[in-house]
Scaffold this motif. Structure first.
Motif, short mmCIF file in Angstrom:
data_model
loop_
_atom_site.label_atom_id
_atom_site.label_comp_id
_atom_site.label_asym_id
_atom_site.label_seq_id
_atom_site.Cartn_x
_atom_site.Cartn_y
_atom_site.Cartn_z
N ASN A 1 0.84 -1.19 0.00
CA ASN A 1 0.00 0.00 0.00
C ASN A 1 0.88 1.24 0.00
OD1 ASN A 1 -2.93 -1.05 0.53
ND2 ASN A 1 -1.60 -2.25 1.85
N THR B 1 -10.40 0.62 4.68
CA THR B 1 -10.31 2.08 4.48
C THR B 1 -11.53 2.61 3.73
OG1 THR B 1 -7.90 1.97 4.42
CG2 THR B 1 -8.89 3.93 3.47
N GLY C 1 -8.07 8.96 -8.06
CA GLY C 1 -7.19 7.79 -8.09
C GLY C 1 -7.97 6.53 -8.45
N THR D 1 -7.70 4.12 -10.47
CA THR D 1 -7.03 2.82 -10.65
C THR D 1 -6.07 2.49 -9.51
OG1 THR D 1 -5.32 3.84 -12.01
CG2 THR D 1 -7.19 2.83 -13.18
N CYS E 1 -8.65 9.81 -13.23
CA CYS E 1 -7.37 9.11 -13.44
C CYS E 1 -6.48 10.04 -14.27
CB CYS E 1 -7.56 7.82 -14.23
SG CYS E 1 -8.81 6.70 -13.59
N TYR F 1 -8.05 13.58 -15.56
CA TYR F 1 -7.85 14.90 -14.95
C TYR F 1 -6.74 15.69 -15.63
CZ TYR F 1 -3.89 12.89 -12.29
OH TYR F 1 -2.71 12.28 -11.93
N TYR G 1 -7.16 20.48 -4.68
CA TYR G 1 -8.34 19.69 -5.07
C TYR G 1 -9.52 19.94 -4.13
CZ TYR G 1 -6.92 16.41 -8.81
OH TYR G 1 -6.57 15.84 -10.00
N ALA H 1 -5.92 11.27 2.18
CA ALA H 1 -4.50 11.51 1.91
C ALA H 1 -4.34 12.92 1.36
CB ALA H 1 -3.94 10.49 0.94
N GLN I 1 -1.85 14.07 -1.19
CA GLN I 1 -0.74 13.94 -2.14
C GLN I 1 -0.38 15.25 -2.84
OE1 GLN I 1 -0.54 9.84 -4.13
NE2 GLN I 1 -2.72 10.12 -3.88
N SER J 1 -9.99 10.52 7.88
CA SER J 1 -9.44 9.64 8.91
C SER J 1 -8.17 8.96 8.40
CB SER J 1 -10.46 8.56 9.31
OG SER J 1 -10.59 7.59 8.28
N THR J 2 -7.41 8.43 9.34
CA THR J 2 -6.30 7.53 9.00
C THR J 2 -6.54 6.22 9.74
OG1 THR J 2 -5.01 8.44 10.81
CG2 THR J 2 -4.56 9.35 8.65
N LEU J 3 -6.38 5.13 9.04
CA LEU J 3 -6.75 3.83 9.60
C LEU J 3 -5.71 3.26 10.57
CD1 LEU J 3 -8.73 1.39 9.50
CD2 LEU J 3 -7.41 0.54 7.54
N1 NAP Z 1 -6.34 7.47 5.39
C1 NAP Z 1 -6.15 6.17 5.36
O1 NAP Z 1 -6.51 5.44 6.28
C2 NAP Z 1 -5.48 5.56 4.15
C3 NAP Z 1 -5.36 4.16 4.07
C4 NAP Z 1 -4.77 3.61 2.91
C5 NAP Z 1 -4.32 4.46 1.90
N2 NAP Z 1 -4.43 5.81 2.05
C6 NAP Z 1 -3.98 6.73 0.99
O2 NAP Z 1 -4.78 6.51 -0.15
C7 NAP Z 1 -4.00 6.78 -1.32
C8 NAP Z 1 -4.10 5.58 -2.25
O3 NAP Z 1 -3.41 4.48 -1.68
P1 NAP Z 1 -3.06 3.20 -2.56
O4 NAP Z 1 -2.34 2.27 -1.70
O5 NAP Z 1 -4.29 2.81 -3.27
O6 NAP Z 1 -1.99 3.88 -3.55
P2 NAP Z 1 -1.73 3.81 -5.13
O7 NAP Z 1 -2.31 2.56 -5.69
O8 NAP Z 1 -0.30 4.08 -5.31
O9 NAP Z 1 -2.55 5.03 -5.70
C9 NAP Z 1 -2.17 6.38 -5.64
C10 NAP Z 1 -3.14 7.13 -6.57
O10 NAP Z 1 -3.04 8.52 -6.34
C11 NAP Z 1 -3.34 9.18 -7.55
N3 NAP Z 1 -2.66 10.48 -7.55
C12 NAP Z 1 -1.41 10.73 -7.13
N4 NAP Z 1 -1.13 12.03 -7.27
C13 NAP Z 1 -2.24 12.60 -7.80
C14 NAP Z 1 -2.58 13.92 -8.19
N5 NAP Z 1 -1.70 14.91 -8.05
N6 NAP Z 1 -3.80 14.16 -8.70
C15 NAP Z 1 -4.69 13.14 -8.81
N7 NAP Z 1 -4.43 11.85 -8.48
C16 NAP Z 1 -3.22 11.60 -7.97
C17 NAP Z 1 -2.79 8.29 -8.63
O11 NAP Z 1 -3.63 8.43 -9.76
P3 NAP Z 1 -3.05 8.61 -11.28
O12 NAP Z 1 -1.97 7.58 -11.43
O13 NAP Z 1 -4.23 8.37 -12.11
O14 NAP Z 1 -2.51 9.98 -11.34
C18 NAP Z 1 -2.90 6.89 -8.02
O15 NAP Z 1 -3.99 6.20 -8.57
C19 NAP Z 1 -2.58 7.05 -0.86
O16 NAP Z 1 -2.37 8.44 -0.87
C20 NAP Z 1 -2.55 6.48 0.55
O17 NAP Z 1 -1.60 7.12 1.37
C21 NAP Z 1 -5.01 6.36 3.14
#
Ligand code: NAP
Length: 335
Positions: free
Chosen positions: A50, A136, A157, A159, A181, A201, A230, A248, A250, A272-274
């Protein structure tokens, strides 16, 4: 009678000496962890990767107090040991589990309440890709933003691991998912997974696109992993009484918020954060998932979208793939 398992004293796990790029990750010998009260020892078959693991490796997301310093927030495997207060009959059960850390290893300890059974015939490697995104998305989109059948949501995000799980859950629960995406090929993939609409986007203003798709009504909820600039644009996509959930940041940890929009549309901002949440909270989510989502898992109707697998020893290459941003769905380490 529970099966007997030989548990070695040491195991291979993935560690790093100091934060850095993906190549700091390397196999090392560690002691097999001991399960404490209400915990089980899992012989790991696969471990999901992740984005928070990448943040941890780079030094930005330290494990919470008491958690293993080995990365890895989810595994699948077989229960081979137990601590006090855990039923012996669980030994030998295939499970997937949400962990506070320690997943990139041959053995991992999990609170028994954070384990869910892997049904007969379900791919055990795929099962490792379920917990982190499922817990999550469920706790944020379905609980904090309380979306229900008939709602329309915007998920960035599309995908990503999180995005693909959100699309899959929305499809199962009668919710229209609009996703964004960064490329046409990712948009195509998101539509195939089950998104109703996918907005590139990089070429299209998503606020305008959402307005057109919803004929000006807006969406009931936004699941936001982007943050920064955003956020005001997300708020512009929300319908009256809409809910904005931050998971998140980012694109930036701060945002300029149009307060009048919040008042006029009576919006709710949450997030939230898990990982740092208590075992009690995660156990409650697991119990809810067992009732609401697990029937779909048992029928094979909910499977993670898989990008690719890597052997445990190649965790660095797996991280490099995630950081390159070309993956779609989940990357998983196979032990
Ligand atoms: N709060 C919580 O409890 C929690 C738990 C798990 C994960 N998360 C967060 O959720 C996110 C996704 O996690 P994941 O493991 O699924 O990661 P992942 O598969 O690496 O996905 C990251 C995604 O972020 C998108 N992204 C990155 N920069 C961007 C931008 N500037 N504008 C728009 N889209 C952007 C990307 O989309 P494109 O490639 O299409 O640009 C990609 O699909 C991460 O940021 C992670 O830290 C939070």
């Amino acid at each position: 009678m529970p099966e007997e398992y030989h548990i070695p004293r040491t195991m291979t796990a993935i560690g790093f000496d100091a934060p850095g790029s993906a190549d700091v990750l390397r196999p090392e010998v560690r002691e097999v962890p001991l399960p404490g009260e209400n915990e089980v020892l899992i012989k790991v078959r696969a471990a999901g990767i992740n984005r928070p693991d990448v943040l941890q490796r780079r030094g930005f997301y330290p494990p919470p107090a008491g958690a293993s310093d080995i990365p890895g927030l989810e595994v699948s495997g077989v229960i081979v040991g137990r601590g006090p207060n855990v039923d012996d009959a669980l030994i030998g059960r295939p499970v997937c589990a949400l962990l506070p850390g320690g997943g990139y290893a041959e053995y991992a300890v999990a609170p028994v309440g954070q384990c869910l059974p892997v049904p007969d015939g379900y791919d055990i490697v795929e099962a490792a890709a379920l917990p982190e995104t499922l817990f999550t998305v469920w706790s944020n989109l379905f609980e904090r933003a309380y979306v229900i059948e008939g709602d329309t949501v915007l998920v960035h995000g599309g995908t990503s691991g999180i995005g693909t799980m959100a699309i899959s859950l929305c499809a199962l629960f009668g919710i229209t998912a609009i996703v964004t995406c960064g490329s046409d090929s990712k948009c195509e993939a998101a539509l195939k997974i089950g998104a109703s609409h996918a907005i590139n986007y990089a070429t299209t203003d998503f606020v305008e696109a959402v307005r057109e798709i919803t004929e000006g009504r807006g969406v009931q909820a936004v699941l936001d992993m982007v943050g920064g600039d955003y956020v005001p644009r997300n708020l512009a996509c929300l319908a009256e009484e809409g809910r904005h959930v931050s998971i998140a940041t980012q694109r930036g940890v701060t945002a300029e918020i149009p307060l009048v929009a919040i008042m006029q549309k009576r919006l709710t901002l949450t997030g939230s954060t898990l990982r740092p949440r208590s075992v009690g909270f995660k156990t409650l989510i697991a119990e809810e998932l067992a009732q609401t989502v697990w029937p779909f898992v048992e029928q094979g109707k909910l499977r993670p979208v898989m990008d690719r697998t890597f052997p445990l020893a190649e965790a660095g290459a797996a991280h490099a793939r995630m950081e390159a941003g070309e993956h779609m769905g989940k990357i998983v380490l196979v032990v």
